[in-house]
Design a protein around this motif. Structure first.
Motif, PDB file in Angstrom:
ATOM      1  N   ASN A   1      -0.039  -4.526   4.513  1.00  0.00           N
ATOM      2  CA  ASN A   1      -1.278  -4.050   3.896  1.00  0.00           C
ATOM      3  C   ASN A   1      -1.931  -2.961   4.741  1.00  0.00           C
ATOM      4  O   ASN A   1      -2.406  -1.938   4.205  1.00  0.00           O
ATOM      5  CB  ASN A   1      -2.251  -5.214   3.723  1.00  0.00           C
ATOM      6  CG  ASN A   1      -1.821  -6.189   2.655  1.00  0.00           C
ATOM      7  OD1 ASN A   1      -1.079  -5.816   1.734  1.00  0.00           O
ATOM      8  ND2 ASN A   1      -2.264  -7.431   2.750  1.00  0.00           N
ATOM      9  N   ASN A   2      -1.959  -3.152   6.058  1.00  0.00           N
ATOM     10  CA  ASN A   2      -2.557  -2.143   6.935  1.00  0.00           C
ATOM     11  C   ASN A   2      -1.752  -0.850   6.939  1.00  0.00           C
ATOM     12  O   ASN A   2      -2.321   0.249   6.928  1.00  0.00           O
ATOM     13  CB  ASN A   2      -2.668  -2.691   8.363  1.00  0.00           C
ATOM     14  CG  ASN A   2      -3.839  -3.646   8.545  1.00  0.00           C
ATOM     15  OD1 ASN A   2      -4.933  -3.393   8.055  1.00  0.00           O
ATOM     16  ND2 ASN A   2      -3.602  -4.747   9.226  1.00  0.00           N
TER      17      ASN A   2
ATOM     18  N   GLU B   1      -1.106   4.799   5.165  1.00  0.00           N
ATOM     19  CA  GLU B   1      -0.234   5.798   4.539  1.00  0.00           C
ATOM     20  C   GLU B   1      -0.938   6.548   3.419  1.00  0.00           C
ATOM     21  O   GLU B   1      -0.752   7.760   3.265  1.00  0.00           O
ATOM     22  CB  GLU B   1       1.031   5.127   4.014  1.00  0.00           C
ATOM     23  CG  GLU B   1       1.999   4.697   5.122  1.00  0.00           C
ATOM     24  CD  GLU B   1       3.178   3.921   4.582  1.00  0.00           C
ATOM     25  OE1 GLU B   1       3.225   3.710   3.344  1.00  0.00           O
ATOM     26  OE2 GLU B   1       4.046   3.521   5.391  1.00  0.00           O
ATOM     27  N   VAL B   2      -1.751   5.837   2.634  1.00  0.00           N
ATOM     28  CA  VAL B   2      -2.429   6.496   1.508  1.00  0.00           C
ATOM     29  C   VAL B   2      -3.659   7.279   1.956  1.00  0.00           C
ATOM     30  O   VAL B   2      -4.230   8.039   1.177  1.00  0.00           O
ATOM     31  CB  VAL B   2      -2.825   5.476   0.430  1.00  0.00           C
ATOM     32  CG1 VAL B   2      -1.596   4.805  -0.154  1.00  0.00           C
ATOM     33  CG2 VAL B   2      -3.783   4.436   0.982  1.00  0.00           C
ATOM     34  N   GLY B   3      -4.068   7.086   3.206  1.00  0.00           N
ATOM     35  CA  GLY B   3      -5.162   7.875   3.759  1.00  0.00           C
ATOM     36  C   GLY B   3      -6.540   7.496   3.269  1.00  0.00           C
ATOM     37  O   GLY B   3      -7.444   8.341   3.251  1.00  0.00           O
TER      38      GLY B   3
ATOM     39  N   ARG C   1      -9.256   3.162  12.851  1.00  0.00           N
ATOM     40  CA  ARG C   1      -8.922   2.703  14.205  1.00  0.00           C
ATOM     41  C   ARG C   1      -8.555   1.226  14.206  1.00  0.00           C
ATOM     42  O   ARG C   1      -7.567   0.810  14.840  1.00  0.00           O
ATOM     43  CB  ARG C   1     -10.106   2.944  15.146  1.00  0.00           C
ATOM     44  CG  ARG C   1      -9.849   2.507  16.581  1.00  0.00           C
ATOM     45  CD  ARG C   1     -11.116   2.583  17.424  1.00  0.00           C
ATOM     46  NE  ARG C   1     -12.125   1.645  16.987  1.00  0.00           N
ATOM     47  CZ  ARG C   1     -12.125   0.351  17.317  1.00  0.00           C
ATOM     48  NH1 ARG C   1     -11.166  -0.134  18.097  1.00  0.00           N
ATOM     49  NH2 ARG C   1     -13.076  -0.449  16.881  1.00  0.00           N
ATOM     50  N   LEU C   2      -9.332   0.426  13.504  1.00  0.00           N
ATOM     51  CA  LEU C   2      -9.055  -1.009  13.436  1.00  0.00           C
ATOM     52  C   LEU C   2      -7.717  -1.290  12.776  1.00  0.00           C
ATOM     53  O   LEU C   2      -6.950  -2.149  13.233  1.00  0.00           O
ATOM     54  CB  LEU C   2     -10.174  -1.722  12.668  1.00  0.00           C
ATOM     55  CG  LEU C   2     -11.507  -1.897  13.394  1.00  0.00           C
ATOM     56  CD1 LEU C   2     -12.555  -2.481  12.455  1.00  0.00           C
ATOM     57  CD2 LEU C   2     -11.338  -2.790  14.610  1.00  0.00           C
ATOM     58  N   ALA C   3      -7.418  -0.561  11.703  1.00  0.00           N
ATOM     59  CA  ALA C   3      -6.143  -0.761  11.012  1.00  0.00           C
ATOM     60  C   ALA C   3      -4.967  -0.405  11.912  1.00  0.00           C
ATOM     61  O   ALA C   3      -3.953  -1.116  11.943  1.00  0.00           O
ATOM     62  CB  ALA C   3      -6.110   0.075   9.737  1.00  0.00           C
TER      63      ALA C   3
END
Length: 314
Positions: free
Chosen positions: A62-63, A68-70, A78-80
């Protein structure tokens, strides 16, 4: 300085000479133990063994998809990115995460800030206002002590009371964790210097306590200001709780506007920087601390100015 310490000692003794103060401290202990018991009971109802590797793999995907999709930016991005790095490390090294309903999970993320805040606000709202309502303000100000020292002693007493409540809450949480919850193992991880490192549950618990205490300080100082200016503890408590409970809603409604970055509501809950939920992606912990410091100074300036210049006979 000697006068200030003497005043602080008097305020502290006066605070703890009240039956209500002891009741609040006891209430906090009871509430924390009750919450732990409820969590234990609700956790037993959901006692289904889950595969942490599957959930970690799902979170990782999920992250990665979000990155990737921005659609993420700022703090959320940053957290992702950090979560991706941590998830990959867990899967590669077979490191299980902490469980929420476990002894380690309770200590790692102690939930005492909200209770301490509500009780500290009650004290902060009335510590000056009660002097007017009880008619003791004239006797207080006839002492050969400058008014700013009187205000400082009262404000420091509030802060010490908040610190004590937080410590009592943390100690009660630890005891409750050992009484109600078994040790489930697991390891908390974080990113430091670009690398994945292990996190001490005790160190992180104290850090979360510190972040929560910032909210206690800000809200209590606001209540202190309102109580000092309007001489009404009821108004101070009401407005303080309004800010506390509706802040995130107001931020959500104004999230499209630039001004949201400078509203106090956006920055009050600093524990959001340790979670996956950020109210505004354009802010950082350092920026939040600066904004909160500005508000804190403004609240104190108003409190001290009004109190030192007020006509007592009014």
């Amino acid at each position: 300085m000697a006068n200030l310490l003497k005043l602080l000692q008097n305020e502290w003794m006066k605070l703890w000479s009240k039956k209500g103060t002891w009741i609040m401290a006891g209430l906090m202990v009871v509430l924390i133990i009750a919450m732990a018991g409820i969590m234990k009971w609700s956790g037993s109802l959901m006692d289904v063994e889950s595969d942490w590797k599957l959930s970690t793999q799902s979170e990782l995907e999920n992250n990665k998809n979000s990155l990737e999709v921005g659609i993420l930016k700022g703090e959320s991005k940053r957290l992702a990115e950090e979560n991706v790095q941590i998830s990959e490390y867990r899967l590669a090294n077979d490191v299980a995460p902490l469980k929420d309903f476990s002894r380690e999970g309770m200590i790692y993320n102690p939930s005492v800030g909200s209770i301490a805040l509500l009780l500290t606000v009650i004290v902060a709202a009335g510590i000056v206002a009660s002097e007017f309502s009880q008619g003791t303000i004239k006797m207080l100000l006839t002492r050969p002590v400058k008014r700013w020292k009187i205000m400082t002693s009262k404000y420091l007493a509030i802060l010490l009371f908040g610190v004590l409540l937080m410590l009592i809450g943390f100690i009660t949480t630890i005891l409750s964790a050992f009484i109600f919850f078994p040790s489930e193992g697991g390891q908390a991880l974080s990113i430091s210097g670009g690398n994945v490192v292990e996190v001490s549950i005790w160190g992180h618990g104290l850090y979360m306590l510190l972040l929560s205490f910032v909210n206690v300080i800000i809200t209590a100082t606001f209540a202190f200001m309102i109580g000092s200016v309007f001489r009404s503890s009821g108004m101070a408590i009401g407005l303080s709780l309004f800010i506390y409970f509706t802040g995130s809603v107001i931020v959500g409604l104004l999230s499209r506007f630039e001004i949201v970055k400078y509203l106090i509501f956006t920055h009050m809950d600093l524990t959001m920087y340790e979670s996956n939920y950020i109210l505004n992606d354009e802010i950082t912990l350092s920026f939040s601390l600066v904004v909160l410091t500005v508000y804190l100074i403004a609240f104190l300036i108003v409190s001290y100015t009004v109190f030192t210049k007020r006509d007592i006979t009014a």
